[in-house]
Design a protein around this motif. Sequence first.
Motif: not given
Length: 319
Positions: A18-47
């Motif tokens: 429960r503690e990990r899920l709660r922490t993940l919930g608080f981090l989810s907006p940053w994780l989504v933004g990081f994945t969509v706007f940085f992680g995926y573009p970087l991987i696509a650029t390398v590809y």
Amino acid sequence: MAPLAPAPASALRRKVLRERLRTLGFLSPWLVGFTVFFGYPLIATVYFSFMHYNQIEPPTFVGLRNWRYVWEQMPLFGPALWNTLWLVVVMVALRVVFGLGIGLLVTKVKTGVGFFRTAFYLPYLAPPVAATVAFVFLLNPGTGPVNAILGKVGIDAPNWFNDPNWAKPSLVMLSLWGIGDLMVIFMAALLDVPREQYEAAELDGAGALTTFRYVTWPSITPIVMFAVVTGVVQTMQYYTQALVAGKLASGVSVGPGSVIQPGYPDHSTLTVPQLVYSLGFQNFNTGAACVLSLVLFALAMAVTTLLMRRRSGLLSAED
């Protein structure tokens, strides 16, 4: 009283989950933004850097062909990289020094602080395109008022944006004109220095330079580091002002469907972001554009990492 029985292992695991899920919930907006706007573009650029892709047909694997083309066959890569690094070194250094100087000046003014603060900050609010258009007009060698004034006082004025030797210094002057953002940041840092330290330095007979070195500078070094790092990242992406200034100074009319090669005059204002746009969206060479983007990303990371090291001298060991 009997000691409490230890909680079952399953209950402890559920609590940790429960503690990990709660922490993940608080981090989810940053994780989504990081994945969509940085992680995926970087991987696509390398590809795509290993693909031949013209944005119309499906990509095909070509190995290191795009990398060899950029490093060995692209004639404009060297000038664009040199111009970008030149702007990073000169523009960032002068902006930090000039912004700190204006901040010190405004904080020392006794009367009319609001006027000077507004006067120095207003140019920063001008849109980049509008500010560049106005600056090119002011520095026009034929009709601009700056050259007219310099001519009246007997100074042989340069051609500014029409001269390869003066084009980049003219862009630096444009960036110094809009120094209001750094001025405000440095003013906040300077006003946050404890007044007791200034009073102690004055009682000890310290002069202005000694006070700045031993009182002001240690207090504002984190802000200086912030200004340098953000300035490097922004200048690595320098695009709009150089492109607009080159197009206006060249006198070429831009209409629907027209393709203007950036870098006027003589590729002196060509930067790596301009080359990325030209390759990717004008010549549809997405693979080479991705290679240039990765090179720019690696340079920005290397310079930022170097600046963040404590041995760089901007931060003391205790900061």
